[in-house]
Scaffold this motif. Structure first.
Motif, PDB file in Angstrom:
ATOM      1  N   THR A 256       0.846  -1.307   0.145  1.00  0.00           N
ATOM      2  CA  THR A 256      -0.005  -0.197   0.019  1.00  0.00           C
ATOM      3  C   THR A 256       0.789   1.295   0.101  1.00  0.00           C
ATOM      4  O   THR A 256       1.175   1.844   1.015  1.00  0.00           O
ATOM      5  CB  THR A 256      -0.939   0.020   1.312  1.00  0.00           C
ATOM      6  OG1 THR A 256       0.028  -0.047   2.188  1.00  0.00           O
ATOM      7  CG2 THR A 256      -2.033  -1.039   1.264  1.00  0.00           C
TER       8      THR A 256
ATOM      9  N   ASN B  77      -3.290  10.025   1.396  1.00  0.00           N
ATOM     10  CA  ASN B  77      -3.747   9.615   0.026  1.00  0.00           C
ATOM     11  C   ASN B  77      -2.973   8.274  -0.088  1.00  0.00           C
ATOM     12  O   ASN B  77      -1.867   8.224  -0.413  1.00  0.00           O
ATOM     13  CB  ASN B  77      -3.058  10.699  -0.906  1.00  0.00           C
ATOM     14  CG  ASN B  77      -3.347  10.258  -2.468  1.00  0.00           C
ATOM     15  OD1 ASN B  77      -4.267   9.523  -2.644  1.00  0.00           O
ATOM     16  ND2 ASN B  77      -2.574  10.963  -3.097  1.00  0.00           N
ATOM     17  N   VAL B  78      -3.865   7.195  -0.218  1.00  0.00           N
ATOM     18  CA  VAL B  78      -3.404   5.566  -0.722  1.00  0.00           C
ATOM     19  C   VAL B  78      -3.345   5.720  -2.083  1.00  0.00           C
ATOM     20  O   VAL B  78      -4.563   5.860  -2.685  1.00  0.00           O
ATOM     21  CB  VAL B  78      -4.346   4.782  -0.057  1.00  0.00           C
ATOM     22  CG1 VAL B  78      -3.972   3.520  -0.555  1.00  0.00           C
ATOM     23  CG2 VAL B  78      -4.290   5.133   1.450  1.00  0.00           C
ATOM     24  N   GLN B  79      -2.170   5.495  -2.446  1.00  0.00           N
ATOM     25  CA  GLN B  79      -1.911   5.492  -4.113  1.00  0.00           C
ATOM     26  C   GLN B  79      -2.451   4.086  -4.770  1.00  0.00           C
ATOM     27  O   GLN B  79      -3.318   4.273  -5.825  1.00  0.00           O
ATOM     28  CB  GLN B  79      -0.603   5.581  -4.492  1.00  0.00           C
ATOM     29  CG  GLN B  79       0.208   7.062  -3.989  1.00  0.00           C
ATOM     30  CD  GLN B  79       1.659   6.978  -4.138  1.00  0.00           C
ATOM     31  OE1 GLN B  79       2.137   6.312  -4.444  1.00  0.00           O
ATOM     32  NE2 GLN B  79       2.219   8.181  -3.571  1.00  0.00           N
TER      33      GLN B  79
ATOM     34  N   SER C  57       1.809   5.066  -0.098  1.00  0.00           N
ATOM     35  CA  SER C  57       0.560   6.156   0.223  1.00  0.00           C
ATOM     36  C   SER C  57       1.677   7.483   0.497  1.00  0.00           C
ATOM     37  O   SER C  57       2.728   7.276   0.604  1.00  0.00           O
ATOM     38  CB  SER C  57       0.124   5.896   1.655  1.00  0.00           C
ATOM     39  OG  SER C  57      -0.508   4.608   1.569  1.00  0.00           O
TER      40      SER C  57
END
Length: 499
Positions: free
Chosen positions: A94, A178-180, A96
């Protein structure tokens, strides 16, 4: 006298002093910009290590206080989290981006002043990065991978709640998350996407079949209503005409019979077509249900396997904890036994020492008592010996010499000696005495029986012999010894005698 010319000089000096004082106090009055926090540290009172000011000003006392600033500029942090375990023990990636900054909340600012004052921005970013890494792993471990992939808002909310609490401890606040992207190493999320796409396609096909089925059914129903309406109108018209002519009625009946047959055939064809459409629709639904059942079975198997793995891990952790507990308990029991043994050994040593001390004291007391007793007995014996010595000295003086005193003392003991000699034969018990005597007499004219009795009496030592053995000579008035009287000692009897 006071010179009036000095007044302007003194006034100037006073003005300079006032101006210098105002300038000094103005230089110690510090204003805080809106993008910073003023930290006054030193002796600030209230058992506090620092006082924080945001959006205002404060006076900083010289010597006892000083000040510094904390920047409120947001700090972006890239978190490339890889291999974090989800609730099903599936590793998730994940990457982020987090934006953090120093908090202006009362109470949290003091934490920032205590823990971040003097650190550079890269150092603060590294500290926040470590905190975010740990909290993201904790949050992901509490969520299933389906929820992580499907509900981004819940994932971000959980991460924000967990990270915010930990950041406040060091004086920071979370501004944005902000989780990319979310991926996994096993391809489980990609399989979920393919499953969702296949399910959407199957649902679309089912809907198309349902719409086509509804269209065919609607067309058949509309045609049926049309034919029924037409037939009803025709029947009403024919009913009026039949009243006028039988032939027309027969013709109409024949025509209606043919029309009914044709209608039956048409209806049957329509029903066959509708049945075929329904069959195809049912086949499509059956295929979709089979796919859905397979998907649910796969999900159930995955859930069972994951739950079994979790239960296994739980059992292993509990077993390890129980093992550690038993080991710690055994070590504590061993330590307790060793302490008890050491205490018992110490107690035995103390008891032995106390017993030895008691015995020593008793022995010392007994020795002291025995010493006292022996000293008293020795004193008594000494007194007796001294008294006897004085008595002997008086006897020697009265007798006229030591030899005469000795003879006098032995003479005093002769009655006792004679009494002891008499006791030697007086104690002989003769139950029966038998003497064989031939009646012959000896040279002295005595019989053998008389010789036996005189020999028995002669076994007692004479008084002169006893005195001579004691080293003294008895006076002549006590008689002469047997050896000096010229008599012969009688021979023992020769005849046999039995006692």
């Amino acid at each position: 006298m006071f010179d009036s010319a000095m007044i302007p000089v003194l006034a100037g000096i006073a003005a300079i002093l006032v101006f210098a004082t105002l300038a000094f106090f103005a230089s110690r009055y510090k204003r805080c910009p809106s993008d910073r926090i003023l930290v006054v540290y030193g002796k600030v009172g209230g058992n506090k290590s620092a006082r924080c000011v945001h959006g205002g000003a404060s006076f900083v006392w010289p010597v006892i206080q000083d000040y510094a600033y904390l920047s409120l500029t947001p700090m972006p942090i890239d978190i490339q989290l890889r291999g974090a375990l989800s609730q099903q023990n599936i590793r998730v990636n994940t990457p982020s981006t987090f934006t953090v900054g120093i908090s202006t909340e009362p109470g949290v600012m003091e934490n920032a002043a205590e823990r971040l004052l003097g650190q550079t921005q890269p150092q603060i970013q590294e500290l926040a990065k470590d905190i975010i890494f740990g909290q993201m792993r904790v949050v992901i471990a509490t969520m299933p991978i389906e929820e992580i992939n499907a509900d981004r808002d819940k994932l971000i909310a959980n991460i924000s709640n967990g990270v915010e609490v930990e950041l406040k401890k060091v004086g920071l606040r979370l501004i944005n998350v902000n989780v990319q992207d979310i991926t996994d190493e096993s391809g489980y999320i990609e399989a979920l996407g393919k499953e969702a796409a296949a399910r959407a396609i199957n649902d679309a096909k089912i809907k198309v079949s349902q719409q086509e089925r509804d269209g065919d059914i609607g067309a058949a129903l509309a045609d049926k209503e049309k034919r029924i309406s037409v037939a009803q109108a025709q029947a009403e018209a024919v009913t009026g005409e039949n009243l006028s002519a039988v032939e027309i009625a027969n013709s109409i009946a024949s025509r209606r019979e043919k029309e009914a047959e044709a209608e039956r055939l048409g209806t049957a064809a329509e029903k066959v077509a509708s049945a075929k459409a329904l069959q195809e629709s049912y086949l499509a639904e059956e295929s979709a249900e089979r796919q859905r059942a397979k998907r649910e079975e796969a999900a159930m198997m995955a859930t069972i396997i994951v739950q079994a793995d979790i239960e296994k891990r739980k059992i292993e952790v509990l077993a390890e904890a129980e093992k550690n507990r038993v080991r710690i308990s055994a070590e504590a029991q061993k330590q307790r036994i060793e302490l008890e043994a050491e205490a018992e050994k110490r107690r035995i040593e103390l008891v032995a020492q106390a017993e030895a001390e008691r015995i020593r004291i008793i022995k010392e007391g007994e020795a002291a008592g025995l010493k006292t007793y022996m000293e008293a007995e020795a004193a008594g014996t000494l007194a007796q010996l001294e008294a006897r010595a004085k008595g002997f000295q008086s006897i020697v003086t009265a007798a006229g010499g030591a030899d005469k005193a000795a003879q006098l003392m032995v003479t005093e003991q002769l009655p006792g000696l004679v009494a002891e000699q008499v006791k030697a034969i007086s104690g002989i018990k003769i139950d029966k005495l038998t003497v064989w005597d031939s009646g012959r007499t000896g040279e002295d004219g005595k019989t053998r029986t008389a010789d036996f009795v005189s020999g028995l009496v002669g076994a007692i030592p004479p008084l002169h012999d006893i005195a001579r053995n004691a080293g003294i000579e008895l006076p002549g008035y006590l008689g002469k010894p047997a050896s000096s009287s010229g008599g012969k000692k009688p021979a023992p009897p020769s005849d046999t005698q039995a006692i």
